[in-house]
Design an enzyme around this catalytic site. Structure first.
Site, short mmCIF file in Angstrom:
data_model
loop_
_atom_site.label_atom_id
_atom_site.label_comp_id
_atom_site.label_asym_id
_atom_site.label_seq_id
_atom_site.Cartn_x
_atom_site.Cartn_y
_atom_site.Cartn_z
N GLY A 13 0.83 -1.20 0.00
CA GLY A 13 0.00 0.00 0.00
C GLY A 13 0.86 1.24 0.00
O GLY A 13 2.07 1.18 0.28
N HIS B 155 -3.61 0.27 7.97
CA HIS B 155 -2.26 0.85 7.98
C HIS B 155 -2.23 2.13 7.13
O HIS B 155 -1.72 3.17 7.57
CB HIS B 155 -1.27 -0.19 7.43
N GLU B 156 -2.81 2.05 5.92
CA GLU B 156 -2.79 3.21 5.02
C GLU B 156 -3.68 4.33 5.54
O GLU B 156 -3.34 5.51 5.43
CB GLU B 156 -3.20 2.81 3.60
N HIS C 221 -1.92 6.51 7.92
CA HIS C 221 -1.04 7.52 7.30
C HIS C 221 -1.79 8.83 7.07
O HIS C 221 -1.19 9.91 7.14
CB HIS C 221 -0.49 7.01 5.96
#
Ligand code: NI
Length: 181
Positions: A54, A147-148, A151
């Protein structure tokens, strides 16, 4: 010969303030525009070049709420998972089950972090055609999307480690896995 347009984008490394900023919503009327479509195409090329799971826009120094994640089955054995583009996403955990797994990140590829995350989740977003989409994901796909999404909030895996002992050099993962067995 490839033109400069095909060069992969520079990945922001740990310490760059853009990785710690909250990203801004993408105005919906920008999605169809050439600037935005070309930006996403460059992100896709970069993700393929880096062979990551990703990539979020802040990782290429752009503070917009868009990320790529490989959530679709690979078209053939040995190929990479199909990439989905998530614009202005929101996520909701489904169920109480949490699983920990080692995660890498292109912004600090030298490290792996053991990150606990909800096993299943719902993600609502706008796709590259400007259409709203709702998906329920579990397992690896759910982990990559979470996870992305982090960000976009300026959150990194190291923030989510239950202990600093859950942060290791990626080169030592085999030793750690043997200890776990
Ligand atoms: Ni990352």
């Amino acid at each position: 010969m490839d033109s400069e347009e095909n060069m992969p984008l520079e990945i922001a490394q740990l310490g760059q303030p853009v990785l710690r900023a909250v990203a801004q919503e993408v105005p919906l009327d920008r999605i169809a525009g050439a600037d935005f479509q070309e930006f996403v195409a460059a992100m896709l090329e970069t993700l393929e070049y880096e062979k990551g799971a990703g990539l979020a826009a802040p990782q290429v120094f752009v503070g917009l709420r868009v990320f790529l994640a490989g959530i679709h089955p690979a078209p053939a054995e040995g190929e990479l998972p199909g990439i989905e583009v998530f614009i202005n996403p929101t996520i909701t955990p489904l169920g109480a089950e949490t699983i920990s797994a080692w995660e890498g990140c292109l912004s600090f590829p030298e490290l792996l972090v053991l990150v606990p995350r909800p096993r299943a989740m719902r993600v609502e977003y706008v796709d590259l055609n400007g259409e709203p989409v709702v998906r329920e994901l579990k397992g690896f796909a759910a982990r990559v999307v979470q996870h992305e999404f982090d960000h976009l909030e300026g959150i990194l895996t190291i923030d989510r480690a239950a202990s600093t002992r859950d942060i290791i050099k990626a080169s030592e993962i085999d030793t750690v896995r043997e200890e776990e067995e």
